[in-house]
Design an enzyme around this catalytic site. Structure first.
Site, PDB file in Angstrom:
ATOM      1  N   GLU A   1      -9.839 -13.625  -4.301  1.00 42.50           N
ATOM      2  CA  GLU A   1     -10.647 -13.005  -3.252  1.00 42.50           C
ATOM      3  C   GLU A   1     -11.003 -14.038  -2.194  1.00 42.50           C
ATOM      4  OE1 GLU A   1     -13.429  -9.608  -4.989  1.00 42.50           O
ATOM      5  OE2 GLU A   1     -13.863 -11.534  -5.940  1.00 42.50           O
TER       6      GLU A   1
ATOM      7  N   LYS B   1       0.803  -1.224   0.000  1.00 44.54           N
ATOM      8  CA  LYS B   1       0.000   0.000   0.000  1.00 44.54           C
ATOM      9  C   LYS B   1       0.837   1.277   0.000  1.00 44.54           C
ATOM     10  CE  LYS B   1      -4.410  -1.331   0.170  1.00 44.54           C
ATOM     11  NZ  LYS B   1      -5.429  -0.848  -0.786  1.00 44.54           N
TER      12      LYS B   1
ATOM     13  N   SER C   1      -8.725  -0.355   6.411  1.00 44.36           N
ATOM     14  CA  SER C   1      -8.797  -1.315   7.510  1.00 44.36           C
ATOM     15  C   SER C   1      -7.461  -1.424   8.216  1.00 44.36           C
ATOM     16  CB  SER C   1      -9.214  -2.694   6.989  1.00 44.36           C
ATOM     17  OG  SER C   1      -8.253  -3.185   6.075  1.00 44.36           O
TER      18      SER C   1
ATOM     19  N   ASP D   1     -16.765  -9.936  -4.301  1.00 44.94           N
ATOM     20  CA  ASP D   1     -17.505  -8.916  -5.052  1.00 44.94           C
ATOM     21  C   ASP D   1     -17.007  -8.771  -6.490  1.00 44.94           C
ATOM     22  OD1 ASP D   1     -15.336  -7.820  -3.296  1.00 44.94           O
ATOM     23  OD2 ASP D   1     -15.631  -6.048  -4.548  1.00 44.94           O
TER      24      ASP D   1
ATOM     25  N   GLY E   1     -16.001 -12.662   0.404  1.00 39.76           N
ATOM     26  CA  GLY E   1     -15.936 -11.292  -0.081  1.00 39.76           C
ATOM     27  C   GLY E   1     -15.658 -11.243  -1.561  1.00 39.76           C
TER      28      GLY E   1
ATOM     29  N   SER F   1       0.978  -9.797  -0.342  1.00 41.97           N
ATOM     30  CA  SER F   1       0.759  -8.347  -0.336  1.00 41.97           C
ATOM     31  C   SER F   1       0.969  -7.650   0.996  1.00 41.97           C
ATOM     32  CB  SER F   1      -0.652  -8.030  -0.846  1.00 41.97           C
ATOM     33  OG  SER F   1      -1.629  -8.682  -0.042  1.00 41.97           O
TER      34      SER F   1
END
Length: 330
Positions: free
Chosen positions: A204, A53, A78, A210, A208, A305
């Site tokens: 995923e 990130k 989060s 989506d 979750g 990640s």
């Protein structure tokens, strides 16, 4: 937004070169044996603040006009994007405010405060995070730094794949976790540019999914309820608009993993790669170890990640008899 390009990712790499860690690409014979193919893992758990990130947060904020960012930065997360934004603020010498769920992992919240970030908490399910960010931003005239829905965020995140493929051009399948979608979008953009025949597969958590469901429907959909998964960083209810525009075109497929698949991968990474990986960060590896990746030949590249997990939680998650099953050779 104009189309995200490989040049965007390459420009991000040049911008990040002085500040971001060039994380290692790790392999192990035991991993190759467990997967059935050669596997190389990009260890972004060893990036500054413990996740990929930082790449997107710094690239986005540093690309803002100086007067705009000087008034301060704000973002919601989060945990991992929050820490990345706090470090970004410190490096750019501007204040950073982060909006974090009240139940976010303690190490991530403590990490934000240790870096000088201001923490505002909200209650998942009962408070609108984005509305809260908008209100605070308007009151303080702060620049919003999204966690995924930004051209610069996607480009910065894509430098993960750029580095991995520069070091290992033999990779034929690239596996990346999908939360907000910035990492997948940036990675797919640069990967398809460098190697048009490469497969890029998103992963995923089962609870979750989506992006997977959106791809099946051919349009962005929203899950009826907030996802409940140990991979909290990937627990999104709907793909971000900008990342969806990229991922819906460039991802070859999206697969899902269970919470048990995730914790098994965490245990495997610790024992064989000597990495402490958080649940969200282990999802791509979990897909490989659980046989979810369609792959016919060559090397698999895996993005690990993030590593933002405290010791008690890590021990609790991996301390399970299932993690000693022969099927993953742990």
């Amino acid at each position: 937004m104009t189309e995200l390009t490989a040049r965007d990712v390459q420009d991000a790499a040049a911008n990040l070169e002085p500040v971001a860690a060039r994380t290692p690409a790790l392999s192990a014979l035991s991993l190759d044996q467990a997967a059935g193919w050669p596997v190389v893992c990009k260890a972004e758990s060893l990036q500054r603040t413990g996740s990929f990130k930082f790449r997107g947060a710094y690239h986005h904020a540093s690309s803002l006009p100086a007067k705009e960012r000087a008034r301060g930065l704000i973002g919601a997360s989060s945990g991992n994007h929050a820490q990345a934004l706090a470090l970004t603020g410190r490096l750019l010498e501007v204040p950073a405010t982060v909006v974090i769920p009240a139940d976010a992992p303690a190490p991530k919240v403590e990490g934000v405060r240790a870096l000088g970030g201001r923490v505002v908490t909200y209650r998942r399910g009962s408070e609108d995070r984005d509305a809260l960010v908008a209100d605070i931003a308007a009151q303080g005239d702060l620049a919003v730094v999204p966690s995924a829905n930004s051209r610069h965020i996607m480009a910065g995140a894509g430098t993960v794949a750029l580095e991995l493929l520069a070091e290992h051009p033999e990779i034929e399948t690239l596996v990346v976790p999908v939360g907000g979608g910035g990492l997948a979008a940036g990675s797919a953009t640069i990967a398809k540019h460098l190697h048009p025949g490469i497969k890029v597969i998103g992963v995923e958590p089962e609870e979750g999914a989506d992006t997977l469901l959106s791809m099946r429907c051919g349009q962005r959909i929203a899950l009826p309820e907030a996802p409940v998964t140990i991979a909290d960083g990937l627990g999104h209810s709907s793909p971000s608009p900008l990342t969806w525009a990229v991922n819906s075109k460039l991802l070859d497929t999206v697969v899902t993993v269970t919470d048990q698949d995730i914790t098994t991968a965490m245990a495997f990474a610790f024992r064989h790669l000597k990495l402490v990986v958080e649940p969200s960060g282990a999802c791509a590896l979990a897909a490989v170890l659980s046989g979810q990746i369609p792959h016919q030949s060559g090397t698999i590249g895996v993005v690990i990640s993030g590593g933002g997990v405290d010791l008690p939680t890590f021990q609790r998650l991996i301390d399970h008899p299932a993690h000693r099953k022969d099927r993953v050779h742990v």
